[in-house]
Design a protein around this motif. Structure first.
Motif, PDB file in Angstrom:
ATOM      1  N   SER A  45       0.848  -1.194   0.000  1.00 36.21           N
ATOM      2  CA  SER A  45       0.000   0.000   0.000  1.00 36.21           C
ATOM      3  C   SER A  45       0.883   1.242   0.000  1.00 36.21           C
ATOM      4  CB  SER A  45      -0.904  -0.006   1.237  1.00 36.21           C
ATOM      5  OG  SER A  45      -0.121   0.038   2.414  1.00 36.21           O
ATOM      6  N   ALA A  46       0.275   2.391  -0.218  1.00 35.73           N
ATOM      7  CA  ALA A  46       1.035   3.632  -0.303  1.00 35.73           C
ATOM      8  C   ALA A  46       1.768   3.933   0.998  1.00 35.73           C
ATOM      9  CB  ALA A  46       0.101   4.787  -0.667  1.00 35.73           C
ATOM     10  N   ALA A  47       1.097   3.744   2.137  1.00 37.52           N
ATOM     11  CA  ALA A  47       1.720   4.065   3.425  1.00 37.52           C
ATOM     12  C   ALA A  47       2.878   3.126   3.741  1.00 37.52           C
ATOM     13  CB  ALA A  47       0.665   4.019   4.529  1.00 37.52           C
ATOM     14  N   VAL A  48       2.687   1.844   3.490  1.00 39.59           N
ATOM     15  CA  VAL A  48       3.753   0.868   3.777  1.00 39.59           C
ATOM     16  C   VAL A  48       4.942   1.093   2.856  1.00 39.59           C
ATOM     17  CG1 VAL A  48       4.339  -1.583   3.811  1.00 39.59           C
ATOM     18  CG2 VAL A  48       2.113  -0.819   4.678  1.00 39.59           C
ATOM     19  N   TRP A  49       4.676   1.346   1.576  1.00 40.98           N
ATOM     20  CA  TRP A  49       5.779   1.587   0.644  1.00 40.98           C
ATOM     21  C   TRP A  49       6.561   2.840   1.034  1.00 40.98           C
ATOM     22  CZ3 TRP A  49       6.871   5.566  -2.845  1.00 40.98           C
ATOM     23  CH2 TRP A  49       7.897   5.296  -3.768  1.00 40.98           C
ATOM     24  N   LEU A  50       5.864   3.868   1.478  1.00 40.56           N
ATOM     25  CA  LEU A  50       6.537   5.100   1.880  1.00 40.56           C
ATOM     26  C   LEU A  50       7.389   4.871   3.132  1.00 40.56           C
ATOM     27  CD1 LEU A  50       6.927   8.094   1.300  1.00 40.56           C
ATOM     28  CD2 LEU A  50       4.957   8.558   2.786  1.00 40.56           C
ATOM     29  N   ASP A  51       6.894   4.064   4.066  1.00 39.85           N
ATOM     30  CA  ASP A  51       7.687   3.757   5.259  1.00 39.85           C
ATOM     31  C   ASP A  51       8.964   3.013   4.879  1.00 39.85           C
ATOM     32  OD1 ASP A  51       5.933   4.985   6.971  1.00 39.85           O
ATOM     33  OD2 ASP A  51       4.829   3.141   7.441  1.00 39.85           O
ATOM     34  N   ALA A  52       8.844   2.084   3.937  1.00 42.67           N
ATOM     35  CA  ALA A  52      10.031   1.329   3.501  1.00 42.67           C
ATOM     36  C   ALA A  52      11.051   2.259   2.852  1.00 42.67           C
ATOM     37  CB  ALA A  52       9.619   0.226   2.531  1.00 42.67           C
ATOM     38  N   GLN A  53      10.578   3.204   2.065  1.00 41.15           N
ATOM     39  CA  GLN A  53      11.489   4.128   1.400  1.00 41.15           C
ATOM     40  C   GLN A  53      12.180   5.058   2.394  1.00 41.15           C
ATOM     41  OE1 GLN A  53      12.327   4.473  -1.893  1.00 41.15           O
ATOM     42  NE2 GLN A  53      11.203   2.618  -2.359  1.00 41.15           N
ATOM     43  N   GLN A  54      11.439   5.563   3.356  1.00 36.94           N
ATOM     44  CA  GLN A  54      11.978   6.576   4.248  1.00 36.94           C
ATOM     45  C   GLN A  54      12.750   5.999   5.434  1.00 36.94           C
ATOM     46  OE1 GLN A  54       8.574   8.969   5.306  1.00 36.94           O
ATOM     47  NE2 GLN A  54       8.621  10.116   3.381  1.00 36.94           N
ATOM     48  N   VAL A  55      12.525   4.750   5.763  1.00 41.24           N
ATOM     49  CA  VAL A  55      13.192   4.154   6.933  1.00 41.24           C
ATOM     50  C   VAL A  55      14.208   3.087   6.516  1.00 41.24           C
ATOM     51  CG1 VAL A  55      12.856   2.913   9.102  1.00 41.24           C
ATOM     52  CG2 VAL A  55      11.179   4.623   8.362  1.00 41.24           C
ATOM     53  N   LEU A  56      13.732   2.084   5.779  1.00 42.70           N
ATOM     54  CA  LEU A  56      14.588   0.937   5.465  1.00 42.70           C
ATOM     55  C   LEU A  56      15.697   1.315   4.491  1.00 42.70           C
ATOM     56  CD1 LEU A  56      15.151  -2.092   5.664  1.00 42.70           C
ATOM     57  CD2 LEU A  56      13.514  -2.443   3.813  1.00 42.70           C
ATOM     58  N   TYR A  57      15.347   1.894   3.365  1.00 42.59           N
ATOM     59  CA  TYR A  57      16.349   2.175   2.337  1.00 42.59           C
ATOM     60  C   TYR A  57      17.276   3.322   2.732  1.00 42.59           C
ATOM     61  CZ  TYR A  57      13.568  -0.873  -0.631  1.00 42.59           C
ATOM     62  OH  TYR A  57      12.915  -1.958  -1.152  1.00 42.59           O
ATOM     63  N   ARG A  58      16.780   4.240   3.566  1.00 40.77           N
ATOM     64  CA  ARG A  58      17.647   5.344   3.977  1.00 40.77           C
ATOM     65  C   ARG A  58      18.781   4.831   4.858  1.00 40.77           C
ATOM     66  NH1 ARG A  58      14.925  10.513   6.710  1.00 40.77           N
ATOM     67  NH2 ARG A  58      14.034  10.594   4.601  1.00 40.77           N
ATOM     68  N   SER A  59      18.491   3.886   5.754  1.00 37.66           N
ATOM     69  CA  SER A  59      19.533   3.353   6.636  1.00 37.66           C
ATOM     70  C   SER A  59      20.507   2.455   5.881  1.00 37.66           C
ATOM     71  CB  SER A  59      18.875   2.566   7.784  1.00 37.66           C
ATOM     72  OG  SER A  59      18.115   1.471   7.268  1.00 37.66           O
ATOM     73  N   ALA A  60      20.026   1.767   4.855  1.00 36.25           N
ATOM     74  CA  ALA A  60      20.904   0.882   4.092  1.00 36.25           C
ATOM     75  C   ALA A  60      21.659   1.592   2.984  1.00 36.25           C
ATOM     76  CB  ALA A  60      20.083  -0.264   3.482  1.00 36.25           C
ATOM     77  N   GLY A  61      21.237   2.790   2.629  1.00 35.62           N
ATOM     78  CA  GLY A  61      21.869   3.484   1.520  1.00 35.62           C
ATOM     79  C   GLY A  61      23.336   3.794   1.755  1.00 35.62           C
ATOM     80  N   PHE A  62      23.714   4.118   2.993  1.00 34.86           N
ATOM     81  CA  PHE A  62      25.109   4.435   3.285  1.00 34.86           C
ATOM     82  C   PHE A  62      25.998   3.220   3.060  1.00 34.86           C
ATOM     83  CE2 PHE A  62      28.655   4.785   6.326  1.00 34.86           C
ATOM     84  CZ  PHE A  62      29.243   5.941   5.841  1.00 34.86           C
ATOM     85  N   THR A  63      25.539   2.044   3.506  1.00 35.59           N
ATOM     86  CA  THR A  63      26.324   0.819   3.306  1.00 35.59           C
ATOM     87  C   THR A  63      26.450   0.483   1.831  1.00 35.59           C
ATOM     88  OG1 THR A  63      25.549  -0.008   5.445  1.00 35.59           O
ATOM     89  CG2 THR A  63      26.498  -1.614   3.926  1.00 35.59           C
ATOM     90  N   PHE A  64      25.347   0.629   1.081  1.00 36.81           N
ATOM     91  CA  PHE A  64      25.397   0.350  -0.352  1.00 36.81           C
ATOM     92  C   PHE A  64      26.381   1.280  -1.053  1.00 36.81           C
ATOM     93  CE2 PHE A  64      20.784  -1.442  -0.535  1.00 36.81           C
ATOM     94  CZ  PHE A  64      21.201  -2.474   0.287  1.00 36.81           C
ATOM     95  N   THR A  65      26.403   2.538  -0.646  1.00 40.60           N
ATOM     96  CA  THR A  65      27.315   3.495  -1.271  1.00 40.60           C
ATOM     97  C   THR A  65      28.768   3.132  -1.007  1.00 40.60           C
ATOM     98  OG1 THR A  65      25.659   5.248  -1.027  1.00 40.60           O
ATOM     99  CG2 THR A  65      27.936   5.928  -1.424  1.00 40.60           C
ATOM    100  N   LEU A  66      29.080   2.734   0.208  1.00 45.38           N
ATOM    101  CA  LEU A  66      30.452   2.331   0.536  1.00 45.38           C
ATOM    102  C   LEU A  66      30.884   1.118  -0.284  1.00 45.38           C
ATOM    103  CD1 LEU A  66      30.708   2.745   4.421  1.00 45.38           C
ATOM    104  CD2 LEU A  66      31.629   4.223   2.622  1.00 45.38           C
TER     105      LEU A  66
END
Length: 233
Positions: A57-78
């Motif tokens: 759903s829109a709310a769940v997808w937005l939570d995944a984008q703003q919480v899950l991927y934001r925390s993992a983005g730094f590791t992926f970049t490294l």
């Protein structure tokens, strides 16, 4: 370069000074392959989970984008920057090996293209999505989601090409080394056209080994027949 090492019995063994990979090259190869494989797993995870994300759903997808991927983005970049740096160091060391060098350059091009896709496409989308909340999400948010997933699929294809190129570079280097040092029947190494001049040219200041003269063979008398033995007695 192959060097001849004669032993006292006249047998010659050969040592190749440049055929194998040096220790720094092996370390660069291992590091590049390891970081590229980790980066491939991270990037491909977005493409693998895309069908499931389409059902959120829109709310769940937005939570995944703003919480899950934001925390993992730094590791992926490294991981991606580390793989890029390691592959660059590998390409520098492979500059005198044409085929492995070309494959390493192909992997470098893929990494640069991945970074460009992220900078020009994914990062602007992520910044805009980070400013949303469930009440202010636009009605066409699925278009943002699909564009975000498509760009990650492109990056997944690029990182897989980079990983495949690095694996092929190790195979190409092994094939090149084997061609320079073919094995003859019986396990002996065949002599290449570059080795014969080494064998035919004595080192400066050394003398050829003296040849031993063999003593003439002694004639062995044939045994007498039994009849002649009895007559002689």
């Amino acid at each position: 370069m192959q060097r001849a090492h004669p032993d006292p019995d006249g047998h010659v063994s050969y040592a190749d000074d440049s055929g194998g990979a040096s220790t720094p090259l092996r370390v660069a190869w291992f590091t590049s392959l390891m970081l590229t494989a980790l980066a491939a797993g991270a990037v491909c995870s977005h493409a693998i989970e895309a069908p499931g994300a389409a059902d959120l759903s829109a709310a769940v997808w937005l939570d995944a984008q703003q919480v899950l991927y934001r925390s993992a983005g730094f590791t992926f970049t490294l991981l991606e920057l580390g793989a890029l740096a390691a592959t660059l160091a590998l390409a520098v060391q492979l500059r005198r090996r044409p085929r492995p060098f070309g494959l390493a350059v192909l992997a470098l091009i893929c990494f640069v293209a991945m970074i460009l896709v992220w900078v020009a496409g994914i990062h602007p989308l992520s910044v805009e999505i980070a400013s949303w909340n469930p009440q202010t999400m636009p009605a066409n948010w699925p278009e943002y989601r699909n564009r975000w997933e498509d760009l990650h699929a492109i990056r997944a294809g690029l990182v897989l090409i980079a990983l495949g190129a690095l694996i092929l570079s190790t195979m190409a280097d092994a094939a090149m080394t084997g061609a320079e040092r073919p094995a003859a029947p019986g396990g002996a190494r065949e002599l290449s056209s570059r080795t014969w001049p080494v064998l035919l040219r004595w080192p400066r200041g050394s003398r050829p080994l003296p040849l031993r003269r063999s003593s003439p063979a002694r004639a062995v008398p044939a045994p007498e027949p039994p009849e002649q033995r009895g007559a002689s007695r």
